[in-house]
Write a protein that holds these residues in place. Structure first.
Motif, mmCIF file in Angstrom:
data_model
loop_
_atom_site.group_PDB
_atom_site.id
_atom_site.type_symbol
_atom_site.label_atom_id
_atom_site.label_comp_id
_atom_site.label_asym_id
_atom_site.label_seq_id
_atom_site.Cartn_x
_atom_site.Cartn_y
_atom_site.Cartn_z
ATOM 1 N N LEU A 67 0.835 -1.202 0.000
ATOM 2 C CA LEU A 67 0.000 0.000 0.000
ATOM 3 C C LEU A 67 0.868 1.251 0.000
ATOM 4 N N SER A 68 1.976 1.204 0.706
ATOM 5 C CA SER A 68 2.896 2.351 0.726
ATOM 6 C C SER A 68 3.397 2.666 -0.677
ATOM 7 N N MET A 69 3.762 1.626 -1.434
ATOM 8 C CA MET A 69 4.254 1.860 -2.793
ATOM 9 C C MET A 69 3.152 2.352 -3.719
ATOM 10 N N ALA A 70 1.938 1.863 -3.543
ATOM 11 C CA ALA A 70 0.827 2.336 -4.374
ATOM 12 C C ALA A 70 0.578 3.826 -4.149
ATOM 13 N N ILE A 71 0.616 4.243 -2.886
ATOM 14 C CA ILE A 71 0.438 5.664 -2.565
ATOM 15 C C ILE A 71 1.601 6.477 -3.118
ATOM 16 N N ALA A 72 2.817 5.965 -2.923
ATOM 17 C CA ALA A 72 3.998 6.673 -3.407
ATOM 18 C C ALA A 72 3.981 6.814 -4.926
ATOM 19 N N ALA A 73 3.568 5.762 -5.620
ATOM 20 C CA ALA A 73 3.512 5.823 -7.081
ATOM 21 C C ALA A 73 2.533 6.891 -7.561
ATOM 22 N N SER A 74 1.470 7.094 -6.808
ATOM 23 C CA SER A 74 0.501 8.128 -7.194
ATOM 24 C C SER A 74 1.115 9.523 -7.112
ATOM 25 N N THR A 75 2.085 9.715 -6.225
ATOM 26 C CA THR A 75 2.742 11.032 -6.144
ATOM 27 C C THR A 75 3.612 11.269 -7.377
ATOM 28 N N TYR A 76 4.188 10.200 -7.929
ATOM 29 C CA TYR A 76 4.948 10.341 -9.181
ATOM 30 C C TYR A 76 4.014 10.739 -10.318
ATOM 31 N N ALA A 77 2.841 10.101 -10.364
ATOM 32 C CA ALA A 77 1.869 10.453 -11.399
ATOM 33 C C ALA A 77 1.430 11.907 -11.255
ATOM 34 N N PHE A 78 1.235 12.343 -10.007
ATOM 35 C CA PHE A 78 0.840 13.726 -9.756
ATOM 36 C C PHE A 78 1.942 14.689 -10.192
ATOM 37 N N PHE A 79 3.196 14.299 -9.995
ATOM 38 C CA PHE A 79 4.318 15.134 -10.435
ATOM 39 C C PHE A 79 4.276 15.332 -11.944
ATOM 40 N N ASN A 80 3.997 14.257 -12.677
ATOM 41 C CA ASN A 80 3.904 14.380 -14.125
ATOM 42 C C ASN A 80 2.759 15.285 -14.541
ATOM 43 N N VAL A 81 1.643 15.200 -13.809
ATOM 44 C CA VAL A 81 0.520 16.099 -14.080
ATOM 45 C C VAL A 81 0.932 17.547 -13.823
ATOM 46 N N GLY A 82 1.604 17.783 -12.697
ATOM 47 C CA GLY A 82 2.044 19.137 -12.359
ATOM 48 C C GLY A 82 2.962 19.718 -13.417
ATOM 49 N N ALA A 83 3.884 18.895 -13.919
ATOM 50 C CA ALA A 83 4.808 19.363 -14.949
ATOM 51 C C ALA A 83 4.079 19.656 -16.258
ATOM 52 N N ALA A 84 3.148 18.782 -16.631
ATOM 53 C CA ALA A 84 2.410 18.968 -17.882
ATOM 54 C C ALA A 84 1.524 20.211 -17.829
ATOM 55 N N VAL A 85 0.846 20.410 -16.717
ATOM 56 C CA VAL A 85 -0.032 21.577 -16.569
ATOM 57 C C VAL A 85 0.779 22.867 -16.559
ATOM 58 N N TRP A 165 1.567 14.616 -21.892
ATOM 59 C CA TRP A 165 0.357 13.931 -21.439
ATOM 60 C C TRP A 165 0.431 12.422 -21.648
ATOM 61 N N ILE A 166 1.208 11.991 -22.635
ATOM 62 C CA ILE A 166 1.463 10.553 -22.779
ATOM 63 C C ILE A 166 2.228 10.041 -21.562
ATOM 64 N N LEU A 167 3.198 10.821 -21.095
ATOM 65 C CA LEU A 167 3.961 10.443 -19.903
ATOM 66 C C LEU A 167 3.064 10.414 -18.668
ATOM 67 N N VAL A 168 2.110 11.333 -18.603
ATOM 68 C CA VAL A 168 1.140 11.310 -17.502
ATOM 69 C C VAL A 168 0.360 9.999 -17.529
ATOM 70 N N GLY A 169 -0.061 9.594 -18.725
ATOM 71 C CA GLY A 169 -0.797 8.336 -18.852
ATOM 72 C C GLY A 169 0.036 7.134 -18.458
ATOM 73 N N VAL A 170 1.307 7.117 -18.846
ATOM 74 C CA VAL A 170 2.204 6.015 -18.479
ATOM 75 C C VAL A 170 2.364 5.940 -16.968
ATOM 76 N N ALA A 171 2.547 7.106 -16.334
ATOM 77 C CA ALA A 171 2.693 7.131 -14.876
ATOM 78 C C ALA A 171 1.420 6.667 -14.185
ATOM 79 N N GLY A 172 0.275 7.027 -14.730
ATOM 80 C CA GLY A 172 -0.995 6.602 -14.141
ATOM 81 C C GLY A 172 -1.185 5.099 -14.225
#
Length: 206
Positions: A67-85, A165-172
């Motif tokens: 569960l810790s890794m699942a939560i942590a991975a979501s922060t990486y996805a959020f980082f990609n969203v932040g960069a794209a936006v 946005w492709i990278l955002v999708g990959v991270a998600g």
């Protein structure tokens, strides 16, 4: 301790590979898309990671490594969203900085959890081999990230914003993959890790 099937480790490595295809590629593009703000963003990521590594054991003790890794991975996805936006609208730099700090904490959490989980699905005899398999699969991310960019830019002829946005999708997708991690047994992970390191080696048994 019985070892989990090898595919547990391969799947685990693929989840990390997918996640870091997105992160490493975005990290390499960061200064090109947001200018000097990219340097500050990376400082925030790695400074937060240092703090996150200190706090991670307590979180893992409560939530467990999966569960810790699942939560942590979501922060990486959020980082990609932040960069794209932020690349599309420079007024959203606060989102980039916030996502960088959260990603840094997530990085500390995911890397501390990685060792705990990998040991929990290994035995004393094969733990080195399993870590090698994981690392080999994970390191493919350094190659695949550049392949993705070349294919999208040269073959598909996509716009730079499309790449982000492709990278955002990959991270998600990678973050969702962490939800599929399997447990070797119902044993407590921390206990299994303690047993792994306190079990006598074959030489000691002799």
């Amino acid at each position: 301790l019985a070892a989990a099937p090898l595919w547990f480790t391969v799947y685990f490595g693929l989840a990390f590979c997918m996640l870091f295809v997105a992160f490493f590629t975005m990290q390499n593009l960061l200064t090109s898309i947001v200018g000097s703000d990219g340097f500050l963003t990376l400082v925030l990521v790695y400074a937060s990671m240092a703090v996150g590594c200190v706090l991670a054991p307590g979180v893992i003790d409560v939530l467990g490594p999966r569960l810790s890794m699942a939560i942590a991975a979501s922060t990486y996805a959020f980082f990609n969203v932040g960069a794209a936006v932020t690349a599309m609208d420079g007024s959203n730099k606060w989102l980039l900085y916030l996502s960088a700090v959260l990603c840094g904490f997530g990085a500390g959490l995911i890397w501390c959890s990685q060792g705990v989980y990998q040991m929990s699905i290994s035995t004393v005899e094969n733990v080195g081999y399993r870590f090698g398999v994981f690392t080999g699969v994970f390191c493919m991310s350094n190659i695949l990230g550049f392949v993705v960019v070349v294919v999208v830019v040269e073959v598909v002829d996509a716009a730079p914003a499309d790449i982000l946005w492709i990278l955002v999708g990959v991270a998600g997708v990678a973050a969702l993959m962490f939800l599929g991690l399997q447990s070797a047994s119902d044993d407590d992970t921390w206990c299994k890790c303690c047993l792994l390191y306190t079990s006598p080696s074959p030489r000691d048994r002799g």
